[in-house]
Design an enzyme around this catalytic site. Structure first.
Site: not given
Ligand code: SF4
Length: 353
Positions: A38, A121, A139
């Site tokens: 991520e 997020y 996102d």
């Protein structure tokens, strides 16, 4: 079935069918690998981030390995990905987890959010993928899909819009399958409901999509603030002999912190007429000759336009030269240092790398 329920059902069905993008982090339950992917994929295309993810995973197979790594080594591995604060945060957070959490990731959204560099997020992604917490990710892809399908016209970059999208994302989340659902909506935004030219003809949501019906696809999602671009002029000095070259490390809170560069004179305007005088002041000596000056090279960052110029100087006694912050390093050691992209390219073209 109301449109929100229908939305999740259609999305999961799309995901079930032929549309799953196979990626090494899909279905991953290890929070360290999810976190790594991520952070690497923030502001980065999947194709660009994928090799970096694989390299980091191989070099640092656990959070402990990353925590024990040297900062220069982490920055070097990150070189070319941009947004270098992500790499510094990654390293700092790994050290924090190792020292203060016994090497174990927090297992809730709230706990994860306490980690440096982990915002809503990323925390939602790790909490839902690794621990099946019912937390929706929000996102750019998710905002685009939601704004178009539900016709949300509130700007997503103002407080009100951020709240509205977070709430809507949570409402449409499939609570039975938060991990699969979150992955599906991100994939859908990345492959079907893409920014320009979304694939509406083959889209499974086209019957319920408000933007499609009302012809507002091109204006949604709506952004209010215009990005101001700042021009910066980076005049780099190439001062070297056969074996050594002056290099310095960027240490201020600015772009490329912790990366290496050539001695820099930054100006607000192009350095043309004043070049000789500026160099005299900067080097505090008259023992130099301007050999050549490169053409301007431009690099665009998200809010900045960097104008590079490389100025070659000839100095009689390089060892007598004192440049604040800079030091002489062996040219063959340059390959070990993390360098901003344009400097890397310049040195490579000059056969110095
Ligand atoms: S119909 Fe078009 S705009 Fe609407 S969700 Fe599908 S791809 Fe996106």
């Amino acid at each position: 079935m109301n449109s929100k329920k229908k939305f999740a059902a259609l999305l999961l069905q799309w995901n079930e069918e032929e549309n799953r993008r196979e990626m090494p982090w899909k279905g991953e339950k290890n929070p360290y690998y999810i976190w790594l992917s991520e952070i690497i994929l923030q502001q980065t295309r999947v194709e660009q981030g994928l090799p970096y993810f694989l390299r980091f995973k191989e070099k640092y197979p656990s959070v402990k390995h990353l925590a024990l790594a040297k900062e220069d080594e982490v920055m070097r591995l990150w070189q070319g990905l941009g947004y270098y604060s992500r790499a510094r945060n990654l390293h700092e957070t790994a050290k924090n987890i190792q020292q203060n959490y016994k090497g174990i990731f927090p297992n809730t959204f709230d706990g994860l959010k306490k980690l440096r560099g982990v915002g809503d997020y990323t925390a939602a992604a790790i909490a839902s993928f690794a621990f099946s917490e019912k937390k929706a990710v929000v996102d750019g892809n998710v905002i685009r899909v939601l704004s178009r399908v539900f016709g949300v016209e509130t700007a997503f970059d103002i407080t009100e819009g951020k709240k509205e999208f977070a709430q809507l994302a949570q409402e449409v989340l499939d609570e039975k399958n938060p991990a699969i659902y979150n992955q599906a909506i991100m994939d859908f935004g990345g492959t079907v409901c893409v920014p320009p030219n979304p694939k509406c003809e083959v889209c499974p949501l086209n019957k319920i999509c408000v933007a499609k019906k009302e012809g507002t696809i091109d204006v949604l999602p709506y952004r209010e603030k215009k990005t101001k671009i700042r021009n910066r002029y980076f005049n780099y000095l190439v001062i070297k002999n056969e074996k050594e070259i002056f290099i310095q490390k960027r240490t201020d809170s600015d772009i490329w912190k912790s990366l290496y560069e050539l001695p820099l004179i930054e100006t607000e305007k192009p350095l043309t007429k004043n070049l000789k005088n500026t160099l005299l002041k900067f080097l505090k000596t008259e023992d130099f000759k301007i050999e050549s000056s490169s053409k301007e090279i431009i690099q665009l960052l998200s809010h900045q336009k960097i104008h590079f110029r490389f100025i070659h100087l000839v100095v009689k006694d390089i060892r007598a030269l004192q440049i604040e912050k800079a030091r002489l390093v062996k040219i063959k050691a340059l390959a070990q240092l993390a360098l901003p992209k344009t400097i890397h390219l310049f040195l490579f073209e000059k056969s110095l790398l």
